[in-house]
Design an enzyme around this catalytic site. Structure first.
Site, short mmCIF file in Angstrom:
data_model
loop_
_atom_site.label_atom_id
_atom_site.label_comp_id
_atom_site.label_asym_id
_atom_site.label_seq_id
_atom_site.Cartn_x
_atom_site.Cartn_y
_atom_site.Cartn_z
N ASP A 1 0.60 -1.31 0.16
CA ASP A 1 -0.04 -0.04 0.08
C ASP A 1 0.88 1.20 -0.14
O ASP A 1 1.99 1.27 -0.05
CB ASP A 1 -0.99 -0.14 1.26
CG ASP A 1 -2.08 0.33 0.83
OD1 ASP A 1 -2.37 1.01 -0.06
OD2 ASP A 1 -3.22 0.38 1.67
N ASP B 1 -10.00 3.69 -3.65
CA ASP B 1 -10.89 2.28 -3.30
C ASP B 1 -11.86 2.25 -3.89
O ASP B 1 -12.91 3.37 -4.27
CB ASP B 1 -10.87 2.53 -1.76
CG ASP B 1 -9.58 2.03 -1.02
OD1 ASP B 1 -8.33 1.86 -1.70
OD2 ASP B 1 -9.45 1.77 0.34
C1 GLA Z 1 -6.20 1.46 1.38
C2 GLA Z 1 -6.01 0.22 0.16
C3 GLA Z 1 -7.22 -0.73 0.66
C4 GLA Z 1 -7.03 -1.40 1.89
C5 GLA Z 1 -6.91 -0.40 2.93
C6 GLA Z 1 -6.53 -1.05 4.26
O1 GLA Z 1 -7.00 2.27 1.52
O2 GLA Z 1 -6.51 1.04 -0.97
O3 GLA Z 1 -7.37 -1.66 -0.46
O4 GLA Z 1 -5.88 -2.08 2.01
O5 GLA Z 1 -5.84 0.59 2.59
O6 GLA Z 1 -6.03 -0.14 5.46
#
Ligand code: GLA
Length: 417
Positions: free
Chosen positions: A152, A207
């Site tokens: 991430d 997301d």
């Molecule tokens: C980010 C990623 C998500 C998830 C969250 C976890 O937002 O894009 O897919 O992994 O972190 O905290």
């Protein structure tokens, strides 16, 4: 050596260093888009070893493993602190048996175990990130028997993305275990332009959330995208995807509250885009309808086609027309209704003849060729339901609201005009 590494990390922070000259991912993985399950979309930070074990059991019993979903991925919040030597440890309350024992269990089920970290100092959920510990973390994952890393991009303000992802890619390769590397920097640094040799997939957007059409602006710079919004962002990037290096439009929300037609349409479009199919629902308590969507092998085959070409939109409008060239001479053809009303579409095939030479080296010409149609969401997807031959009366098909029609096109014969 240590001094050199510190210098490199400093250069990274200054944005000076780029990829080490040798940096290259572990080759040979994800020749077709990876398939599996991930904890985040449904369970967020509430994960423990019991959830992973029961999901492993359910992936096998449901038949999902045998349909191709082999990666079982823990997302954020499995971590505890680093030990006195700097090695990462797991949360002892949530994972009392440890990650190695969990990996052994998952492997005994014929599945692979995935883990999550972050290129910055902290993960998005506030756990320790890998910054400055890349080689140690890669080594630890390899020792545990990890098969997949999602990496991430939180707390990364002063870090150079190419450097940070290249470094972890190299660390994973040096650790010697085939670990699929899934970049998750939300498309912020246009990874499709530089990450082909670094990772097996890269997120192209922020997301997803369980909404077919609409965004959710949290007001702090965090925006979640619906299925259609992600589709529109991911589609123009098709030229960058291919075997071993995929555009990742985020994990699936099928089974997380969309309507049955939206579930079907969401799944279909991810397959049309040759997206990684990482499930995000509760597998243990899945309804038969959701299971039927996720297990449609003819639709999965569109995603997993070995030609590895991401589909394209050939006509816009309330109902969109999509094509995806497949290995051999087949094509997938999809109608997507973006509205909530059922709409009729005239199957005027010649309008959709397409020259895709620049990306796939393929053309489809409905003037000179006739294709047989198989309806992949019908009860019997093997049955030929029509052809693309020109007829006096043009056939019409109805596409439900927020739904799709998906055909597999197989060359029938080269015919006269
Ligand atoms: C980010 C990623 C998500 C998830 C969250 C976890 O937002 O894009 O897919 O992994 O972190 O905290």
């Amino acid at each position: 050596m240590r001094k050199l590494r510190i210098l490199f990390v400093c250069l990274l922070m200054a944005g000076v260093a780029t990829l080490p000259a040798t940096a290259q991912k572990y080759e040979g993985l994800a020749r077709t888009p990876q398939m599996g399950w991930n904890t985040w979309n449904k369970f967020a930070d509430k994960i423990d070893e019991q959830l992973i074990r029961s999901t492993a059991d359910a992936l096998v019993e449901s038949g999902l493993r045998d349909a191709g979903y082999i990666y079982l991925n823990m997302d954020d919040c499995w971590h505890s602190k680093r030990d006195s030597l700097g090695f990462i440890t797991c949360d002892p309350e949530r994972f009392p048996s440890g990650i190695k024992a969990l990996a052994d269990y998952v492997h005994s089920k014929g599945l692979k175990l995935g883990i999550y970290s972050d290129a910055g100092r902290q993960t998005c959920g506030g756990r320790p990130g890998s910054f400055g510990h890349e080689y140690q973390d890669a080594l630890q994952y390899a020792r545990w028997g990890i098969d997949y890393l999602k990496y991430d991009w939180c707390e990364s303000y002063d870090i150079n993305a190419k450097g940070a992802y290249g470094l972890m890619s190299e660390a994973l390769r040096e650790a010697g275990r085939p670990i699929l590397f899934s970049m998750c920097e939300w498309g912020s640094n246009r990874p499709w332009e530089w990450a082909k040799d670094v990772a097996h997939s890269w997120r192209t957007t922020g997301d997803i959330w369980a909404k077919f059409d609409g965004t959710w602006d949290h007001g702090n710079g965090f925006v979640q995208n619906g299925v259609l919004q992600i589709l529109d962002m991911n589609e123009p990037l098709r030229q960058y995807a291919g075997p071993g290096h995929w555009n990742d439009p985020d994990m699936l929300e099928v089974g997380n509250g969309l309507t049955p037609s939206e579930d079907r349409a969401h799944f279909t479009m991810w397959c049309m885009m040759a997206a990684p199919l990482i499930l995000g629902n509760d597998i243990v308590n899945m309804s038969p309808e959701v299971k039927a969507v996720l297990m449609n092998r003819d639709v999965i085959a569109i995603d997993q086609d070995t030609l590895g070409i991401q589909g394209m939109r050939v006509e816009r409008g309330d109902v969109e027309v999509w094509l995806k060239p497949l290995a051999g001479s087949d094509w997938a053809f999809c109608l997507l209704n973006r509205t909530l009303e059922p709409l009729d579409v005239k199957l005027d095939w010649r309008r959709w003849s397409t020259d895709d030479s620049t990306v796939s080296g393929r053309k489809i010409d409905f003037e000179s060729h006739v294709y047989e149609l198989r309806d992949l969401w019908a009860k019997n997807p093997q049955k030929v339901v029509g052809t693309t031959a020109r007829t006096k009366k043009v056939a019409t098909v109805q596409v439900g609201g927020h739904d799709v029609v998906l055909y597999r096109l197989t060359l029938q014969s080269a015919s006269k005009k």
